[in-house]
Write an enzyme that holds these catalytic residues in place. Structure first.
Site, PDB file in Angstrom:
ATOM      1  CB  CYS A  47      -0.925   0.015   1.218  1.00 17.93           C
ATOM      2  SG  CYS A  47      -2.155  -1.314   1.189  1.00 17.93           S
ATOM      3  CB  THR A 271     -10.548 -24.664  -0.108  1.00 16.81           C
ATOM      4  OG1 THR A 271      -9.844 -25.895   0.157  1.00 16.81           O
ATOM      5  CG2 THR A 271      -9.579 -23.485   0.014  1.00 16.81           C
TER       6      THR A 271
END
Length: 557
Positions: A47, A271
């Site tokens: 960032c 998952t």
């Protein structure tokens, strides 16, 4: 069980992967933790990359948060950079890893995928370097080009999302002549149009050439060609058109991929294979407002979800919290923040809602340095729940969006914002904080104490016979007014009420507050009256076409 330590393999570093790795070590000193990162840097401040380009961050090394050596020393992590995981064998519980020219197999008990996102479709430069702004390598390449060209550098930024705007701001700070190309009608497409207008104004005021309703169609012979026929000279193109989840490994391994294109995970980041977890930008999130699957590519979520995965591996039963999509970005002297759904999205979904626009100051107006902001709340018209908010302004935007984010997470209604006890001193806020003021407006609408009309509904209402009454002073009115408005200053309404037509009235002032007072007075005098939400300032921001210069007749001071 063999009694050996559990082996956890993590694919990808940076936010999600390193958050999972370090949290896992804090919880389990005995675990064997191996991290494979295909790039050169496993932990860096992505960032902060644009701000190194612009010079706000002067030291490149400050972007490098951890190295394989520091991670081994502090956390006993086995980190391998320039090591790409090629495939997953779920039955054998191994991954194939390429490092240098060699390919080897690595066993795992638990696998965590933190592959992140990738660009949707790469722009290919013909004589113009093209880079994204996502990695240390990108920053090195961008700064090398700009250093070589010198003071006459020209850049084209494709895409006006968060990264695109940060790139533009920092290119301008560096003295680069910059063109911003945006597919849609305005920068920051999640914003509603009246909230995006100040962003466009800030860009153009800073010398940025903004091209809306345009895309890069070709790059050849050292020039950038747009689909509107424009040809731009450029020394550099930054591709900020957005990303998609990097799900190649997961899809090839047969893991479930959702309709959004992201990896499907449960509330604990597992998952469809119980031994494989996934975190970060490649993963579907749950929208906090309607529980639908969504994509949110924010570092804060990646960090939190990495922690959730590590906790779950170690037996925690605390689930992932759904996402509101809270975001903030700076663009020159402007701060833009948002959370939840936009009005455009609510309309498209057919969800009943109310809208509140206010234009408060960052702190008490009598104390020097107060800066105005535009604030918009989206509210469920049946339950009074907050559905979203957008704030654009200078100082104070950040803390207001955080209060609203906390309120939404805690189930505080829009009207209840009026009763929040927030810190006050003249240099920090007002006795009636902007959050309180927005809550007062919301409460007035919820209780029926006032009725409002939105800027985009005004034209149809006037065509249907409503009369628009500007309750500002004669001096304000003479300097610019909404076409068709008649001027009846607020302080003269009682004495001059007989001048008002026997028709539905729409009153307005500059930002809505005097309009509300006028609406309350006129409704008690028997008139059918609505207040123009946010006043003529909001109307002007939404009604003015970005591509044309406003005439003095509609310039509102």
């Amino acid at each position: 069980m063999t009694g050996r330590p559990q082996k956890v393999v993590i694919v990808g570093g940076v936010a999600g992967g390193m958050s999972a790795a370090t949290r896992l070590r804090r919880l389990d000193e005995s675990a064997e933790i191996v991290v494979f990162e295909r790039g050169q840097y496993v932990s860096f401040a992505n960032c902060g990359l644009p701000y190194y380009v612009g010079g706000a961050i002067e030291n490149r090394d400050s972007l490098l948060l951890q190295t394989p050596e520091s991670l081994r020393a502090r956390f006993n992590l086995d980190v391998h950079t320039r090591s790409e995981v090629l495939s997953i064998d779920r039955q054998g519980k191994t991954v194939q890893v390429r490092a240098g020219g060699a390919i080897r197999s690595e066993f795992y008990d638990i696998l965590i995928l933190a592959a992140g996102a990738t660009v949707r479709d790469s722009l290919v430069g013909g004589g113009v370097p093209v880079r994204t702004l996502r990695t240390i390598d990108d920053v090195d390449a961008i700064t090398a080009v700009l250093d070589a060209v010198g003071t006459d550098a020209r850049a084209v930024v494709a895409g006006a999302g968060f990264i695109g705007l940060e790139a533009v701001e920092n290119l301008v700070a560096r003295g680069v002549t910059t063109t911003l190309v945006q597919r849609g009608p305005h920068p920051l497409s999640p914003l509603d149009p009246e909230m995006a207008r100040p962003v466009l104004d800030a860009l153009t005021a800073s010398g940025v050439d903004v091209r809306v309703h345009a895309t890069v169609s070709d790059i050849r012979d050292g020039t950038v060609h747009l689909d509107d026929g424009s040809v731009l000279e450029a020394d550099l193109v930054i591709d900020a058109r957005g990303v998609r989840p990097d799900t190649r490994l997961a899809a090839d391994a047969g893991l479930t991929i959702g309709a959004t294109g992201g990896i499907v995970v449960d509330d604990f980041q597992r998952t469809s294979d119980a031994s494989i977890y996934a975190v970060g930008d490649a993963v579907e999130k749950t929208d906090a407002l309607d529980a639908s699957a969504t994509l949110v590519t924010m570092a804060g979520l990646a960090n939190r979800h990495g922690r959730t995965a590590a906790d779950a591996i170690c037996g925690s039963t605390d689930p992932t919290v759904p996402s509101f999509g809270t975001a903030i970005v700076g663009i020159f002297d402007l701060t833009v923040a948002m959370i939840g759904w936009s009005e455009s999205r609510l309309v498209a979904a057919g969800r009943p809602h109310r809208v509140v626009h206010t234009h408060p100051s960052s702190h008490a107006g009598y104390y020097p340095g107060a800066e105005q902001m535009a604030m918009k709340l989206l509210i469920d018209s049946e339950t009074d729940a907050l559905l979203g908010a957008q704030i654009v302004g200078g100082a104070g935007v950040d803390k207001r969006i955080d209060v609203l984010a906390t309120a939404m997470a805690g189930g505080i209604t829009a009207s209840a914002l009026s009763r929040l006890e927030l810190a006050y001193a003249p240099q920090y806020g007002s006795a009636k904080d902007p959050i309180n003021m927005a809550g007062y407006v919301a409460d007035n609408l919820a209780t029926g104490a006032t009725r409002s009309i939105q800027w985009h509904e005004l034209s149809d209402a006037l065509e249907s016979g409503a009369v628009l009454v500007d309750v500002r002073t004669e001096s304000e009115f003479s300097r610019g007014a909404i076409p068709g408005a008649v001027n009846l200053p607020l302080d003269e309404i009682r004495e001059r009420r007989d001048e008002l037509a026997d028709a539905p009235l729409i009153v307005h002032c500059q930002v809505g507050q005097r309009g509300h007072t006028a609406a309350r007075l006129l409704s008690q005098l028997g008139f059918d009256v609505r207040n123009l939400d946010g006043g003529c300032r909001t109307w002007l921001a939404g009604a003015a076409e970005p591509s044309r210069v406003l005439s003095a007749a509609v310039t509102i001071p």
